[in-house]
Scaffold this active site. Structure first.
Site, PDB file in Angstrom:
ATOM      1  N   TRP A 189       0.868  -1.179   0.000  1.00 60.73           N
ATOM      2  CA  TRP A 189       0.000   0.000   0.000  1.00 60.73           C
ATOM      3  C   TRP A 189       0.904   1.228   0.000  1.00 60.73           C
ATOM      4  CZ3 TRP A 189      -0.435   4.166   3.458  1.00 60.73           C
ATOM      5  CH2 TRP A 189      -1.389   5.103   3.061  1.00 60.73           C
ATOM      6  N   GLU A 230      -2.976  -3.011  -2.557  1.00 58.65           N
ATOM      7  CA  GLU A 230      -4.136  -2.429  -1.866  1.00 58.65           C
ATOM      8  C   GLU A 230      -4.466  -1.028  -2.393  1.00 58.65           C
ATOM      9  OE1 GLU A 230      -3.481  -1.905   2.343  1.00 58.65           O
ATOM     10  OE2 GLU A 230      -5.527  -1.222   2.717  1.00 58.65           O
ATOM     11  N   LYS A 232      -7.037   2.557  -2.584  1.00 57.28           N
ATOM     12  CA  LYS A 232      -7.731   3.467  -1.663  1.00 57.28           C
ATOM     13  C   LYS A 232      -8.410   4.547  -2.492  1.00 57.28           C
ATOM     14  CE  LYS A 232      -6.784   5.851   2.703  1.00 57.28           C
ATOM     15  NZ  LYS A 232      -5.797   6.022   3.777  1.00 57.28           N
ATOM     16  N   ASP A 263      -9.759  -3.234   1.330  1.00 60.46           N
ATOM     17  CA  ASP A 263      -9.871  -2.654   2.671  1.00 60.46           C
ATOM     18  C   ASP A 263     -11.265  -2.051   2.809  1.00 60.46           C
ATOM     19  OD1 ASP A 263      -9.854  -0.559   4.720  1.00 60.46           O
ATOM     20  OD2 ASP A 263      -7.694  -0.888   4.869  1.00 60.46           O
ATOM     21  N   HIS A 266     -11.919   1.709   2.327  1.00 59.42           N
ATOM     22  CA  HIS A 266     -11.272   2.395   1.208  1.00 59.42           C
ATOM     23  C   HIS A 266     -12.157   2.633  -0.006  1.00 59.42           C
ATOM     24  CE1 HIS A 266      -6.809   1.632   2.439  1.00 59.42           C
ATOM     25  NE2 HIS A 266      -7.528   2.201   3.378  1.00 59.42           N
ATOM     26  N   HIS A 290      -8.608  -6.374   4.268  1.00 58.99           N
ATOM     27  CA  HIS A 290      -8.289  -5.529   5.404  1.00 58.99           C
ATOM     28  C   HIS A 290      -9.634  -5.174   6.003  1.00 58.99           C
ATOM     29  CE1 HIS A 290      -3.950  -3.834   4.970  1.00 58.99           C
ATOM     30  NE2 HIS A 290      -3.990  -5.140   5.183  1.00 58.99           N
ATOM     31  N   ASP A 298     -12.802   8.661   8.080  1.00 58.27           N
ATOM     32  CA  ASP A 298     -11.782   7.775   8.638  1.00 58.27           C
ATOM     33  C   ASP A 298     -12.015   6.337   8.195  1.00 58.27           C
ATOM     34  OD1 ASP A 298      -9.595   6.946  10.253  1.00 58.27           O
ATOM     35  OD2 ASP A 298     -11.047   6.107  11.645  1.00 58.27           O
ATOM     36  N   ASP A 300     -10.349   3.669   9.494  1.00 58.87           N
ATOM     37  CA  ASP A 300      -9.663   2.700  10.359  1.00 58.87           C
ATOM     38  C   ASP A 300     -10.186   2.577  11.784  1.00 58.87           C
ATOM     39  OD1 ASP A 300      -7.475   1.941   8.447  1.00 58.87           O
ATOM     40  OD2 ASP A 300      -7.180   4.086   8.519  1.00 58.87           O
ATOM     41  N   ASP A 330      -7.475  -4.252   9.828  1.00 61.66           N
ATOM     42  CA  ASP A 330      -6.706  -3.008   9.705  1.00 61.66           C
ATOM     43  C   ASP A 330      -7.416  -1.894  10.448  1.00 61.66           C
ATOM     44  OD1 ASP A 330      -5.065  -0.950   9.061  1.00 61.66           O
ATOM     45  OD2 ASP A 330      -5.506  -0.929   6.907  1.00 61.66           O
TER      46      ASP A 330
HETATM   47  C1  RNT Z   1      -3.909   2.757   4.647  1.00 61.85           C
HETATM   48  C2  RNT Z   1      -4.017   1.305   4.396  1.00 61.85           C
HETATM   49  C3  RNT Z   1      -2.922   0.474   4.977  1.00 61.85           C
HETATM   50  C4  RNT Z   1      -2.527   0.900   6.380  1.00 61.85           C
HETATM   51  C5  RNT Z   1      -1.527   0.003   7.021  1.00 61.85           C
HETATM   52  C6  RNT Z   1      -0.943   0.602   8.253  1.00 61.85           C
HETATM   53  O1  RNT Z   1      -5.006   3.465   4.300  1.00 61.85           O
HETATM   54  O2  RNT Z   1      -5.257   0.830   4.832  1.00 61.85           O
HETATM   55  O3  RNT Z   1      -3.276  -0.862   4.917  1.00 61.85           O
HETATM   56  O4  RNT Z   1      -3.637   1.035   7.206  1.00 61.85           O
HETATM   57  O5  RNT Z   1      -0.573  -0.336   6.105  1.00 61.85           O
HETATM   58 ZN    ZN Z   2      -5.585  -1.293   4.787  1.00 59.41          ZN
END
Ligand code: RNT
Ligand code: ZN
Length: 423
Positions: A189, A230, A232, A263, A266, A290, A298, A300, A330
């Site tokens: 990523w 990955e 986003k 993810d 994302h 993820h 946000d 995460d 994640d």
């Molecule tokens: C970032 C990605 C990635 C990170 C990690 C820490 O937006 O989701 O996976 O969260 O690598």
């Molecule tokens: Zn991620």
């Protein structure tokens, strides 16, 4: 309140009967559940800091907010905290390590020079604890990432540096896989993107493609290391343009036979990861998840037992995709006890998989095939109140971890006795 073993067993025997009425074998479901590993993000334990004391995380569009006391400051502390979390999570799992968690014995080793030996303590610890190990090159929190571009930078020197980091990391991943006897997933990523409208969207993407091709042209044994990429949609400071978009990486993964990492935080908030799983698996051999929780901007937040989490688990189970979907979490939250965050997120993920394994798929599918959508919806609603809590408590008991909320008192005790001495 602590439930007695007897009560848990009794509640389970009643629940088992209720599931039997739908032709579901709860024992078989729990047996399958115990074989599904979840990869825990090491970065939840120290707010994505790593051990390099190098540069600011914010430059990567990632932000850990909160000032909860007691975060891990060293690798020993991080391992101790992880060990504590794992002792409260049923099953055998994996650790997801970022390159910036290398232990170089006080000697500065730049990212392009990292080697397997810099992770020797991590390897020994994961072996001792019978864990698998996954890996991530770290393309952020570094002076050479400060202008916001890494593998897609227009500067040849910067690009070259990050290409070498990627090459180094795949060798480390291969080593992890060989050492642990289970393939390591090395996930790429990068933060590259623009806050405001770019004048050239294409240029960086061409550069990223070339850089990735360069990295992946180095031979690495696929039985020990699997590469994933990955995407986003946007990050803080990359609102207008992210080089590694979904289309970019999906196309790349299909063309180059890589895993794609999806993810949950994302995508556009109205898009659901659960709906992407079978779509993407129609085109690639395997995916990395993820699992995360997006909240507005946000991506995460700590994973919770939400509708979407259950739908993700259901999709993995229904499609018979357990062997093709590698489940990683994640998230990073610095506003609550960090060990509790691991425990809550991972237990929720496992619980969601359990509920998915308890679903009477054949009955639901029969209704659908017959065009009886009324019964399909009625049964889906009914399933939501079946006594899966009793099955969960029994699973925890069998796996010798605390059932119910008892895990929290252990975390609080650890907070008083260990985390409290860290400031
Ligand atoms: C970032 C990605 C990635 C990170 C990690 C820490 O937006 O989701 O996976 O969260 O690598
Ligand atoms: Zn991620």
């Amino acid at each position: 309140m602590k439930q007695s073993f007897k009560d848990i067993e009794h509640a389970y025997s009643l629940a088992k009967k209720q599931y039997e009425a739908f032709d579901i074998d709860t024992d078989a479901a729990l047996d399958t559940l115990s074989g599904i590993p979840i990869s825990l993000p090491c970065w939840q334990g120290d707010d994505v800091a790593g051990f390099e004391n190098n540069a600011d995380l914010a430059g990567a569009g990632l932000q850990a907010t909160g000032t909860y006391p007691g975060k891990a400051r060293t690798a020993e502390e991080l391992r101790a905290d992880l060990g504590m979390a794992l002792s409260l999570i049923p099953g055998r799992h994996r650790l997801n390590l970022h390159a910036m968690y290398a232990e170089t014995g006080g000697k500065p080793v730049d990212r392009d020079e990292l080697e397997p030996c810099h992770y020797a303590n991590w390897i020994a610890w994961t072996k001792e604890n019978h864990l698998g190990l996954d890996f991530n090159p770290t393309f952020f929190s570094h002076p050479k990432a400060e202008d916001g571009f890494t593998l897609s930078s227009r500067d040849d020197g910067i690009r070259r540096f990050w290409i070498n980091h990627g090459i180094a990391c795949r060798k480390i991943g291969e080593h992890f896989g060989r050492e642990t006897g289970k393939p390591c997933i090395t996930n790429f990523w990068i933060p590259d993107g623009y806050k405001d409208i770019p004048a050239d969207r294409n240029g960086h993407r061409q550069l990223l493609k070339e850089s990735l091709d360069h990295i992946f042209s180095q031979p690495v044994n696929a039985s020990y290391n699997l590469d994933s990429v990955e995407s986003k949609l946007f990050g803080i400071g990359s609102e207008s343009y992210v080089v590694g978009s979904h289309e970019f990486y999906l196309g790349y993964a299909v063309a180059r036979k890589k895993l794609i990492c999806l993810d949950a935080g994302h995508y556009h908030p109205t898009e659901l990861l659960s709906d992407k799983i079978s779509s993407v698996l129609s085109q690639v051999d395997a995916i990395l998840l993820h699992v995360s929780r997006g909240v507005h901007w946000d991506s995460d937040h700590v994973v919770i037992f939400s509708d979407e989490l259950r739908d993700i688990a259901i999709e993995v189970v229904r499609g018979n995709f357990i062997d093709r979907v590698h489940i990683g979490l994640d998230f990073f939250d610095a506003s609550i006890n960090r060990i509790a965050a691991w425990v809550i997120g991972t237990r929720s993920m496992i619980k969601a998989l359990m509920v998915a394994l308890l679903e009477p798929q054949p009955i639901l599918q029969k209704y659908e095939m017959e065009g009886d959508f009324t019964s399909r919806l009625a049964l889906m609603e009914e399933l939501k109140t079946l006594p899966y809590g009793a099955v969960w408590d029994y699973y925890c008991l069998k796996q010798e971890v605390p059932a119910g909320m008892q895990w929290l008192s252990e975390v609080k005790k650890y907070e008083r006795e260990v985390l409290g001495n860290r400031n």
